[in-house]
Each structure stands twice: as C-alpha cells, then as structure tokens.
Design a protein around this motif. Structure first.
Motif, PDB file in Angstrom:
ATOM      1  N   VAL A  94       0.850  -1.186   0.000  1.00  0.00           N
ATOM      2  CA  VAL A  94       0.000   0.000   0.000  1.00  0.00           C
ATOM      3  C   VAL A  94       0.887   1.237   0.000  1.00  0.00           C
ATOM      4  O   VAL A  94       1.780   1.370   0.832  1.00  0.00           O
ATOM      5  N   THR A  95       0.641   2.123  -0.962  1.00  0.00           N
ATOM      6  CA  THR A  95       1.334   3.405  -1.041  1.00  0.00           C
ATOM      7  C   THR A  95       0.340   4.496  -0.687  1.00  0.00           C
ATOM      8  O   THR A  95      -0.688   4.635  -1.360  1.00  0.00           O
ATOM      9  N   VAL A  96       0.620   5.245   0.397  1.00  0.00           N
ATOM     10  CA  VAL A  96      -0.200   6.407   0.739  1.00  0.00           C
ATOM     11  C   VAL A  96       0.517   7.622   0.149  1.00  0.00           C
ATOM     12  O   VAL A  96       1.634   7.958   0.552  1.00  0.00           O
ATOM     13  N   HIS A  97      -0.109   8.228  -0.823  1.00  0.00           N
ATOM     14  CA  HIS A  97       0.479   9.343  -1.580  1.00  0.00           C
ATOM     15  C   HIS A  97      -0.228  10.627  -1.179  1.00  0.00           C
ATOM     16  O   HIS A  97      -1.370  10.881  -1.596  1.00  0.00           O
ATOM     17  N   ASN A  98       0.441  11.435  -0.358  1.00  0.00           N
ATOM     18  CA  ASN A  98      -0.128  12.685   0.137  1.00  0.00           C
ATOM     19  C   ASN A  98       0.027  13.751  -0.944  1.00  0.00           C
ATOM     20  O   ASN A  98       1.143  14.200  -1.231  1.00  0.00           O
ATOM     21  N   LEU A  99      -1.076  14.153  -1.533  1.00  0.00           N
ATOM     22  CA  LEU A  99      -1.025  15.083  -2.652  1.00  0.00           C
ATOM     23  C   LEU A  99      -0.553  16.477  -2.261  1.00  0.00           C
ATOM     24  O   LEU A  99       0.083  17.157  -3.071  1.00  0.00           O
ATOM     25  N   MET A 100      -0.815  16.918  -1.046  1.00  0.00           N
ATOM     26  CA  MET A 100      -0.328  18.237  -0.636  1.00  0.00           C
ATOM     27  C   MET A 100       1.186  18.230  -0.472  1.00  0.00           C
ATOM     28  O   MET A 100       1.832  19.241  -0.722  1.00  0.00           O
ATOM     29  N   ASN A 101       1.751  17.108  -0.076  1.00  0.00           N
ATOM     30  CA  ASN A 101       3.211  17.019  -0.008  1.00  0.00           C
ATOM     31  C   ASN A 101       3.801  16.913  -1.411  1.00  0.00           C
ATOM     32  O   ASN A 101       4.850  17.489  -1.694  1.00  0.00           O
ATOM     33  N   ALA A 102       3.152  16.156  -2.287  1.00  0.00           N
ATOM     34  CA  ALA A 102       3.660  15.956  -3.646  1.00  0.00           C
ATOM     35  C   ALA A 102       3.457  17.188  -4.531  1.00  0.00           C
ATOM     36  O   ALA A 102       4.251  17.433  -5.440  1.00  0.00           O
ATOM     37  N   CYS A 103       2.406  17.952  -4.256  1.00  0.00           N
ATOM     38  CA  CYS A 103       2.045  19.100  -5.105  1.00  0.00           C
ATOM     39  C   CYS A 103       1.704  20.315  -4.237  1.00  0.00           C
ATOM     40  O   CYS A 103       0.580  20.823  -4.300  1.00  0.00           O
ATOM     41  N   PRO A 104       2.654  20.799  -3.429  1.00  0.00           N
ATOM     42  CA  PRO A 104       2.307  21.857  -2.467  1.00  0.00           C
ATOM     43  C   PRO A 104       1.817  23.149  -3.105  1.00  0.00           C
ATOM     44  O   PRO A 104       1.049  23.890  -2.499  1.00  0.00           O
ATOM     45  N   ASP A 105       2.248  23.425  -4.315  1.00  0.00           N
ATOM     46  CA  ASP A 105       1.806  24.627  -5.022  1.00  0.00           C
ATOM     47  C   ASP A 105       0.766  24.310  -6.086  1.00  0.00           C
ATOM     48  O   ASP A 105       0.566  25.098  -7.012  1.00  0.00           O
ATOM     49  N   PHE A 106       0.145  23.119  -5.963  1.00  0.00           N
ATOM     50  CA  PHE A 106      -0.870  22.664  -6.921  1.00  0.00           C
ATOM     51  C   PHE A 106      -0.281  22.447  -8.317  1.00  0.00           C
ATOM     52  O   PHE A 106      -1.003  22.460  -9.306  1.00  0.00           O
ATOM     53  N   VAL A 107       1.021  22.273  -8.381  1.00  0.00           N
ATOM     54  CA  VAL A 107       1.675  21.943  -9.643  1.00  0.00           C
ATOM     55  C   VAL A 107       1.862  20.430  -9.653  1.00  0.00           C
ATOM     56  O   VAL A 107       2.562  19.876  -8.805  1.00  0.00           O
TER      57      VAL A 107
END
Length: 177
Positions: free
Chosen positions: A32-45
């Motif tokens: 299981v991979t938990v992918h935190n989108l705010m960490n991965a895309c902090p500026d919504f890029v």
C-alpha cells in the motif's frame, strides 16, 4: 498481491486526526502506497507523468479525503483534471486504468442522519459522490461502495479508531478479490 495507491487529498493533512490516523494505519499494510497530494504538489503543480506512472504501477486506486462542500478538496480535483487526461485515462487509446478497482474513503462532518432526505444536507453521500462514480465509469475503473467515517465534527478517538478499522477491513476485502 495487489498493489494499492491511496491518493490522500486533505488540504491540511497536519490538522486532521482522521487523515493522520487513516494514513498511518493504511500505510502499514504491505503493498500500500499512501500518496499525500499536498506534499507531492504543495503549489498545486502536478507532475503528470510521475502521477500517471504511480497509477500504472498499482492495481487498486483509492481516494481518501474529507468531504468538503459535497466534494473533495481542490488538490484532488486539480490532480484529476491534470492526470486523468485523454489518451491515458479515457478515449480510444486511454486504457491505463481499465479494470482497476476504485474506492472513495471519505469523512463527513455531519453524521449519518445529516445525509438523508430528512437531514440538513437532503442527499445521501452516495448521491453526492456521483461525479466520482462517473469518473470511474469513464476511465474504466470498477466502482466500489464508498467507505465512510461520518460525524467527524464531533468524533471521539474511539470513533476514529472504529472508522479507520472499517477502512482497513474494506481495503483488505479489495486485496483478496
């Protein structure tokens, strides 16, 4: 064993007891991979190619988010708009997600009664999640009944534990199918 990608879409993950507990518990499961989108895309890029590679590398897709204004936080919508593009996720050549189970794991501020015709929201959560079901349909993913934690505005630590255990049980069922 199936590999699961959990797209965690909380706008403020550090402020959410449910997001924290869910991410920790789900992240301990094998494959299981938990992918935190705010960490991965902090500026919504959004790095579209990286995100598409993550999707290709997993067999099951889960979106985990708080149910805000009858939908997901903006980071998850931005992710959908960018990553699920024509030719990858849909269209005559867009078959990358076909056949993958898709589940929404969400928490609602209001309790179960709030999401009934008699409640203050007037609609069931299942009805309000229809755009996610339509997305699963268009992309060829297999819609799974959503896993809900309701009443988050007043939830106890015990209630969070029960809700997260429900999420774990639902995920386990997907892994053995």
């Amino acid at each position: 064993m199936k590999k699961v990608l959990i797209l965690s879409g909380h706008r403020y993950p550090e402020r959410s007891r449910i997001c924290e507990a869910g991410g920790k518990a789900l992240g301990t499961l094998p494959n299981v991979t938990v992918h935190n989108l705010m960490n991965a895309c902090p500026d919504f890029v959004v790095d579209v190619k990286r995100e598409q590679q993550l999707l290709k590398a997993h067999d099951v897709v889960v979106m985990m988010f708080p149910f805000w204004w009858y939908s997901s936080p903006a980071i998850l919508k931005e992710w959908q708009d960018q990553v699920l593009e024509y030719g990858f996720a849909y269209g005559s050549e867009g078959k990358a997600l076909h056949g993958k189970p898709f589940m929404v794991m969400t928490s609602t501020g209001g309790n179960e009664v709030a999401y009934t015709p008699q409640g203050y929201n007037r609609y069931a959560v299942d009805d309000l999640l229809l755009p996610f079901r339509a997305m699963a349909n268009l992309t060829g993913m297999i819609w799974q009944t959503p896993a809900l934690i309701q009443g988050a505005n007043n939830i106890s630590d015990n209630g969070i534990d029960r809700g997260v255990n429900h999420w774990l049980t639902r995920l386990d069922a997907l892994l053995i199918d």
